[in-house]
Structure formats: C-alpha cells, structure tokens
Design an enzyme around this catalytic site. Structure first.
Site, PDB file in Angstrom:
ATOM      1  N   MET A  49       0.825  -1.205   0.000  1.00 51.66           N
ATOM      2  CA  MET A  49       0.000   0.000   0.000  1.00 51.66           C
ATOM      3  C   MET A  49       0.859   1.255   0.000  1.00 51.66           C
ATOM      4  O   MET A  49       2.026   1.222   0.386  1.00 51.66           O
ATOM      5  CB  MET A  49      -0.939   0.023   1.210  1.00 51.66           C
ATOM      6  CG  MET A  49      -0.244   0.253   2.540  1.00 51.66           C
ATOM      7  SD  MET A  49      -1.359   0.219   3.961  1.00 51.66           S
ATOM      8  CE  MET A  49      -2.536   1.461   3.533  1.00 51.66           C
ATOM      9  N   CYS A  50       0.252   2.338  -0.460  1.00 51.68           N
ATOM     10  CA  CYS A  50       0.879   3.667  -0.395  1.00 51.68           C
ATOM     11  C   CYS A  50      -0.242   4.651  -0.063  1.00 51.68           C
ATOM     12  O   CYS A  50      -1.147   4.319   0.691  1.00 51.68           O
ATOM     13  CB  CYS A  50       1.625   3.994  -1.677  1.00 51.68           C
ATOM     14  SG  CYS A  50       0.583   4.111  -3.149  1.00 51.68           S
ATOM     15  N   LEU A  51      -0.201   5.841  -0.635  1.00 47.03           N
ATOM     16  CA  LEU A  51      -1.241   6.835  -0.356  1.00 47.03           C
ATOM     17  C   LEU A  51      -2.515   6.537  -1.137  1.00 47.03           C
ATOM     18  O   LEU A  51      -3.595   6.449  -0.562  1.00 47.03           O
ATOM     19  CB  LEU A  51      -0.730   8.245  -0.678  1.00 47.03           C
ATOM     20  CG  LEU A  51      -1.706   9.382  -0.410  1.00 47.03           C
ATOM     21  CD1 LEU A  51      -2.031   9.485   1.078  1.00 47.03           C
ATOM     22  CD2 LEU A  51      -1.146  10.696  -0.928  1.00 47.03           C
TER      23      LEU A  51
END
Length: 100
Positions: free
Chosen positions: A58-60
């Site tokens: 995951m990231c933003l």
C-alpha cells in the site's frame, strides 16, 4: 498484477501489509501492524520481506504501491497491490494509527 481492496485485506487475519510511503507520511498515519519500507529503499531492503506469504502493498492512493508490487513480483514474491491506498483504507472506516 493483482489488486485487492482495503476491506478485503482488513478481513484477512494476519495479512502482511507493506507500506511504501515516505517516513513523514507513515508518521502522519498508518495501518497498525503494517511494515514500512519506503519505495526508494525497497530495492536495497526487499529481502526483509517474507517469501512464504502474500505481501499486500500500500501507499497513499495506489501508484507507488503498484510500482513496488511489480518489482516484488519480478523478484519472485507473491505481491498484491492494495487499491486506493491508505486514503481508501481510512475512507472505508478502517482503523489507522494517527501520529508518530
């Protein structure tokens, strides 16, 4: 590349979540129990990841995690991109740790 929603990841007991955001983003909010390796450090540190379980990345919002997922797949990892990132995670009412 496979993708999964935050709700689907959250529903899995003990899912290995890798957050590839920058340290300042991680300090602002993150998923409790997630592991943190910024995208810029992933090439040097991917061997820290488990080879015997799926890594949910995951990231933003999903762009950096897609890059990381593709890289990990080439390295032989079972990696899945979490669509929408932490914005979608929090937007779906899932818990986050706020602050450092």
């Amino acid at each position: 590349m496979q993708s999964i929603t935050p709700a689907e990841v959250h529903a899995q007991d003990g899912a290995y979540i890798l957050d590839v955001r920058e340290p300042s983003e991680w300090a602002e909010r993150h998923v409790e129990g997630a592991h943190h390796i910024p995208l810029g450090e992933l090439v040097a540190r991917f061997s820290e990841l488990p080879v015997d379980e799926t890594v949910y990345v995951m990231c933003l919002v999903g762009g950096r995690s897609a890059q990381a997922t593709q890289f990990l797949e080439v390295q032989g990892y079972e990696a899945v991109n979490m669509s929408g990132g932490i914005d979608a995670w929090q937007g779906q009412g899932l818990p986050v740790v706020a602050g450092a």
